[in-house]
Design a protein around this motif. Structure first.
Motif, PDB file in Angstrom:
ATOM      1  N   VAL A  37       1.070  -1.176   0.026  1.00  0.00           N
ATOM      2  CA  VAL A  37      -0.537  -0.068   0.581  1.00  0.00           C
ATOM      3  C   VAL A  37       0.761   1.791  -0.015  1.00  0.00           C
ATOM      4  O   VAL A  37       2.064   0.824   0.156  1.00  0.00           O
ATOM      5  CB  VAL A  37      -0.940  -0.197   1.092  1.00  0.00           C
ATOM      6  N   GLY A  38      -0.211   2.323  -1.055  1.00  0.00           N
ATOM      7  CA  GLY A  38       1.233   3.448  -0.836  1.00  0.00           C
ATOM      8  C   GLY A  38       0.738   4.532  -1.723  1.00  0.00           C
ATOM      9  O   GLY A  38      -0.036   4.174  -3.058  1.00  0.00           O
ATOM     10  N   HIS A  39       1.977   5.292  -2.618  1.00  0.00           N
ATOM     11  CA  HIS A  39       1.419   5.617  -3.430  1.00  0.00           C
ATOM     12  C   HIS A  39       3.682   6.289  -4.758  1.00  0.00           C
ATOM     13  O   HIS A  39       3.894   6.148  -4.136  1.00  0.00           O
ATOM     14  CB  HIS A  39       0.899   6.928  -3.387  1.00  0.00           C
ATOM     15  N   THR A  40       2.987   6.097  -5.454  1.00  0.00           N
ATOM     16  CA  THR A  40       4.048   7.238  -6.289  1.00  0.00           C
ATOM     17  C   THR A  40       3.387   8.064  -6.958  1.00  0.00           C
ATOM     18  O   THR A  40       2.679   8.640  -7.840  1.00  0.00           O
ATOM     19  CB  THR A  40       5.028   6.293  -7.761  1.00  0.00           C
ATOM     20  N   PHE A  54       0.761   7.488  -8.877  1.00  0.00           N
ATOM     21  CA  PHE A  54      -0.138   5.713  -8.940  1.00  0.00           C
ATOM     22  C   PHE A  54      -0.303   6.236  -7.616  1.00  0.00           C
ATOM     23  O   PHE A  54       0.567   5.959  -6.563  1.00  0.00           O
ATOM     24  CB  PHE A  54       0.668   5.281  -9.747  1.00  0.00           C
ATOM     25  N   THR A  55      -1.452   5.413  -6.801  1.00  0.00           N
ATOM     26  CA  THR A  55      -1.991   4.671  -5.935  1.00  0.00           C
ATOM     27  C   THR A  55      -2.431   3.669  -5.654  1.00  0.00           C
ATOM     28  O   THR A  55      -2.942   3.324  -6.189  1.00  0.00           O
ATOM     29  CB  THR A  55      -2.969   5.832  -5.198  1.00  0.00           C
ATOM     30  N   ARG A  63      -5.097  -2.166  -2.924  1.00  0.00           N
ATOM     31  CA  ARG A  63      -3.301  -2.432  -2.936  1.00  0.00           C
ATOM     32  C   ARG A  63      -2.927  -2.869  -3.753  1.00  0.00           C
ATOM     33  O   ARG A  63      -3.698  -3.249  -4.796  1.00  0.00           O
ATOM     34  CB  ARG A  63      -3.076  -3.396  -1.857  1.00  0.00           C
ATOM     35  N   LEU A  64      -1.226  -2.695  -3.856  1.00  0.00           N
ATOM     36  CA  LEU A  64      -1.292  -3.292  -5.089  1.00  0.00           C
ATOM     37  C   LEU A  64      -0.275  -4.275  -5.144  1.00  0.00           C
ATOM     38  O   LEU A  64       0.156  -5.193  -4.254  1.00  0.00           O
ATOM     39  CB  LEU A  64       0.577  -1.910  -6.047  1.00  0.00           C
ATOM     40  N   THR A  65      -0.784  -5.118  -6.459  1.00  0.00           N
ATOM     41  CA  THR A  65      -0.297  -6.922  -5.799  1.00  0.00           C
ATOM     42  C   THR A  65       1.058  -7.001  -7.205  1.00  0.00           C
ATOM     43  O   THR A  65       1.226  -7.039  -8.072  1.00  0.00           O
ATOM     44  CB  THR A  65      -1.729  -8.043  -6.627  1.00  0.00           C
ATOM     45  N   ILE A  66       2.242  -7.421  -6.347  1.00  0.00           N
ATOM     46  CA  ILE A  66       3.297  -7.600  -7.160  1.00  0.00           C
ATOM     47  C   ILE A  66       3.851  -9.298  -6.677  1.00  0.00           C
ATOM     48  O   ILE A  66       3.818  -9.996  -5.370  1.00  0.00           O
ATOM     49  CB  ILE A  66       4.512  -6.720  -6.844  1.00  0.00           C
ATOM     50  N   ASP A 414       8.251  10.897  -6.107  1.00  0.00           N
ATOM     51  CA  ASP A 414       7.774  10.898  -4.397  1.00  0.00           C
ATOM     52  C   ASP A 414       7.165   9.437  -4.021  1.00  0.00           C
ATOM     53  O   ASP A 414       6.346   8.726  -4.360  1.00  0.00           O
ATOM     54  CB  ASP A 414       7.488  10.801  -3.601  1.00  0.00           C
ATOM     55  N   LYS A 415       8.475   8.298  -3.768  1.00  0.00           N
ATOM     56  CA  LYS A 415       7.777   7.345  -3.788  1.00  0.00           C
ATOM     57  C   LYS A 415       7.209   5.966  -2.494  1.00  0.00           C
ATOM     58  O   LYS A 415       8.094   6.906  -1.744  1.00  0.00           O
ATOM     59  CB  LYS A 415       8.628   5.916  -4.413  1.00  0.00           C
TER      60      LYS A 415
END
Length: 458
Positions: A37-40, A54-55, A63-66, A414-415
């Motif tokens: 979870v987070g943002h760029t 990008f959030t 959530r971002l799944t990688i 900013d990441k």
């Protein structure tokens, strides 16, 4: 309705299901993805204008799944398969050219070498046409603990007794563990000895030898059934760089002779151990041919496939485990043979001793003390995993026409991402497995078309 049916229905009826399916397909059907979870944020430094955002809130389930990226087939088959393909490309490009390596390397002397571990005591062997340890001249002979020095059984390949010592009390368990722990040091000494051997043969200094010819290599570690690591390596003569031809005197026979001499000279004294660590007496060196040879000849594609196979299957059933051991009490219930359990316990015991602190034996007890990479290479051998992954990511972006905003002048990015869990639910895992199977079937079909049914490479 069964539990499985409820899980599938719950997954398929979720509002984010289609977007989640697309994301799982994007990461290749990874079986144990990582969630963030987070943002760029990308901002124009001159104007303060937000160029791109990008959030994780925009992603399925927030959530971002990688992909996990695990190379072990026992942990994640889709990611391991991708890593296997990268390893194949890394090795074959150093043999046939490509990926930034000139195809002139095909004319350089090249060999495939197997470096074995020394003996730490007689063990049961896998045999089919003769007894494990014939009794010729040994019948009646016993070790100091009263155990016979022969075995008349024929052990099939899956026999748990294969690789275990005839006498556990006679077997040098500390030396076996410390051999695994010091293979990296032994390999470094071997590499230095190669140039010393070339310098001695040519009557020049070692510096002059390194400035005239280079030995490039790629290697992979494999566990034997007795739990000792040995190496399979591709070794190649180059000029000062891979682009330059080798000197006329840097021939295939010289490469073979240099490897044999350097291997014999490698030795390492370890504190608290009476045995001097060396490579095993068995050393198999075979030339690699540029094209297709006979049935017994080694070709570039065959060698690359062989090495790539071991990168994703480093664990031997009943010998090693694929996760670190956190507590000594868990050793007694590990799914390994008694021989492997003893090796693990020796790792745990030696890990307390101050002279072995740097070896991190407890951390690497699940790998029987081996703490090196499964696959490694010299810098000049070929491309890198990082370059291959970057090229694949750029290809994916080009296909989807994604803008990375790299051309924005004076941009500040900013990441901020944090870990938010791993894995699938039971229902998600079933869909992910189906996606992975579909993607692999498509790759197999495409490869059959490209190669005309020739499946040398992964």
């Amino acid at each position: 309705m069964t539990f499985t049916d409820r899980e599938i229905l719950s997954t398929a009826t979720h509002p984010d299901f289609r977007a989640w399916l697309a994301r799982v397909r994007h990461i290749g059907g990874c079986q144990h993805p990582v969630h963030l979870v987070g943002h760029t944020m990308t901002v124009d430094a001159a104007t303060g204008r937000l160029v791109h955002a990008f959030t994780s809130a925009e992603q399925p389930h927030g959530r971002l799944t990688i992909a996990c990226g695990n190379r072990r087939q026992s942990r994640c088959e889709p990611c391991a398969r991708l890593h296997q393909g990268d390893t194949y490309q890394l090795v074959v490009s150093g043999l046939a050219g490509g990926k930034g390596v000139p195809d002139t390397v095909r004319r350089h002397p090249r060999v495939f070498v197997t470096f074995t571990a020394p003996s730490f005591g007689p063990v049961h062997r896998h045999t089919t046409d003769e007894p494990c340890r014939p009794s010729r001249g040994r019948r009646g002979l016993v070790c100091g603990h009263g155990r016979p020095l022969w075995c008349l059984d024929r052990h099939p390949s899956g026999d748990a007794l294969t690789g275990s010592p005839l006498c556990p009390e006679c077997y040098d368990y500390p030396a076996a563990v410390l051999w695994n722990a010091h293979t990296r040091d032994l390999w470094q000494r071997l590499h230095r000895n190669l140039y010393e051997g070339i310098a001695t043969t040519r009557g020049i200094s070692r510096t002059a030898a390194r400035n005239t010819v280079r030995v490039a290599y790629a290697k992979v570690a494999e566990y034997q059934r007795r739990g000792s690591v040995h190496f399979h390596a591709v070794m190649r003569f180059d000029g000062p760089t891979p682009e330059t031809p080798t000197p006329a005197w840097a021939t295939l026979p010289l490469l073979v002779q240099t490897i044999r001499t350097a291997t014999r000279r490698v030795h390492l004294a370890v504190p608290g151990l009476d045995t001097i660590l060396r490579f095993g007496a068995q050393l198999d060196i075979r030339p690699i041919l540029p094209g297709r040879g006979g049935d017994d000849d080694l070709t570039e594609r065959a060698v690359a496939s062989y090495i790539a196979k071991y990168v994703t299957k480093p664990d031997v059933a009943g010998i090693t485990v694929d996760r670190p051991i956190r507590h000594a009490i868990s050793i007694s219930v590990l799914p390994v043979t008694e021989h492997a359990r003893t090796l693990i316990r020796i790792c745990w015991t030696l890990g307390r001793r101050p002279e072995y602190k740097a070896l991190n034996l407890r951390r690497w007890a699940h790998q029987l003390g081996y703490r090196g990479h499964i696959a490694s290479k010299s810098r000049a051998y070929s491309t890198t995993y990082t370059a291959l992954r970057a090229a694949r990511e750029q290809h994916r972006r080009d296909q989807h026409q994604e803008d990375t905003h790299d051309d924005t002048p004076d941009a500040i990015t900013d990441k901020h991402w944090t870990y938010a869990g791993t894995g699938h639910t039971a229902g998600q895992a079933m869909f992910a497995d189906a996606i992975a199977d579909d993607l692999q079937a498509a790759r197999d079909a495409a490869q059959d078309v490209r190669a005309g049914g020739d499946r040398d490479g992964p």
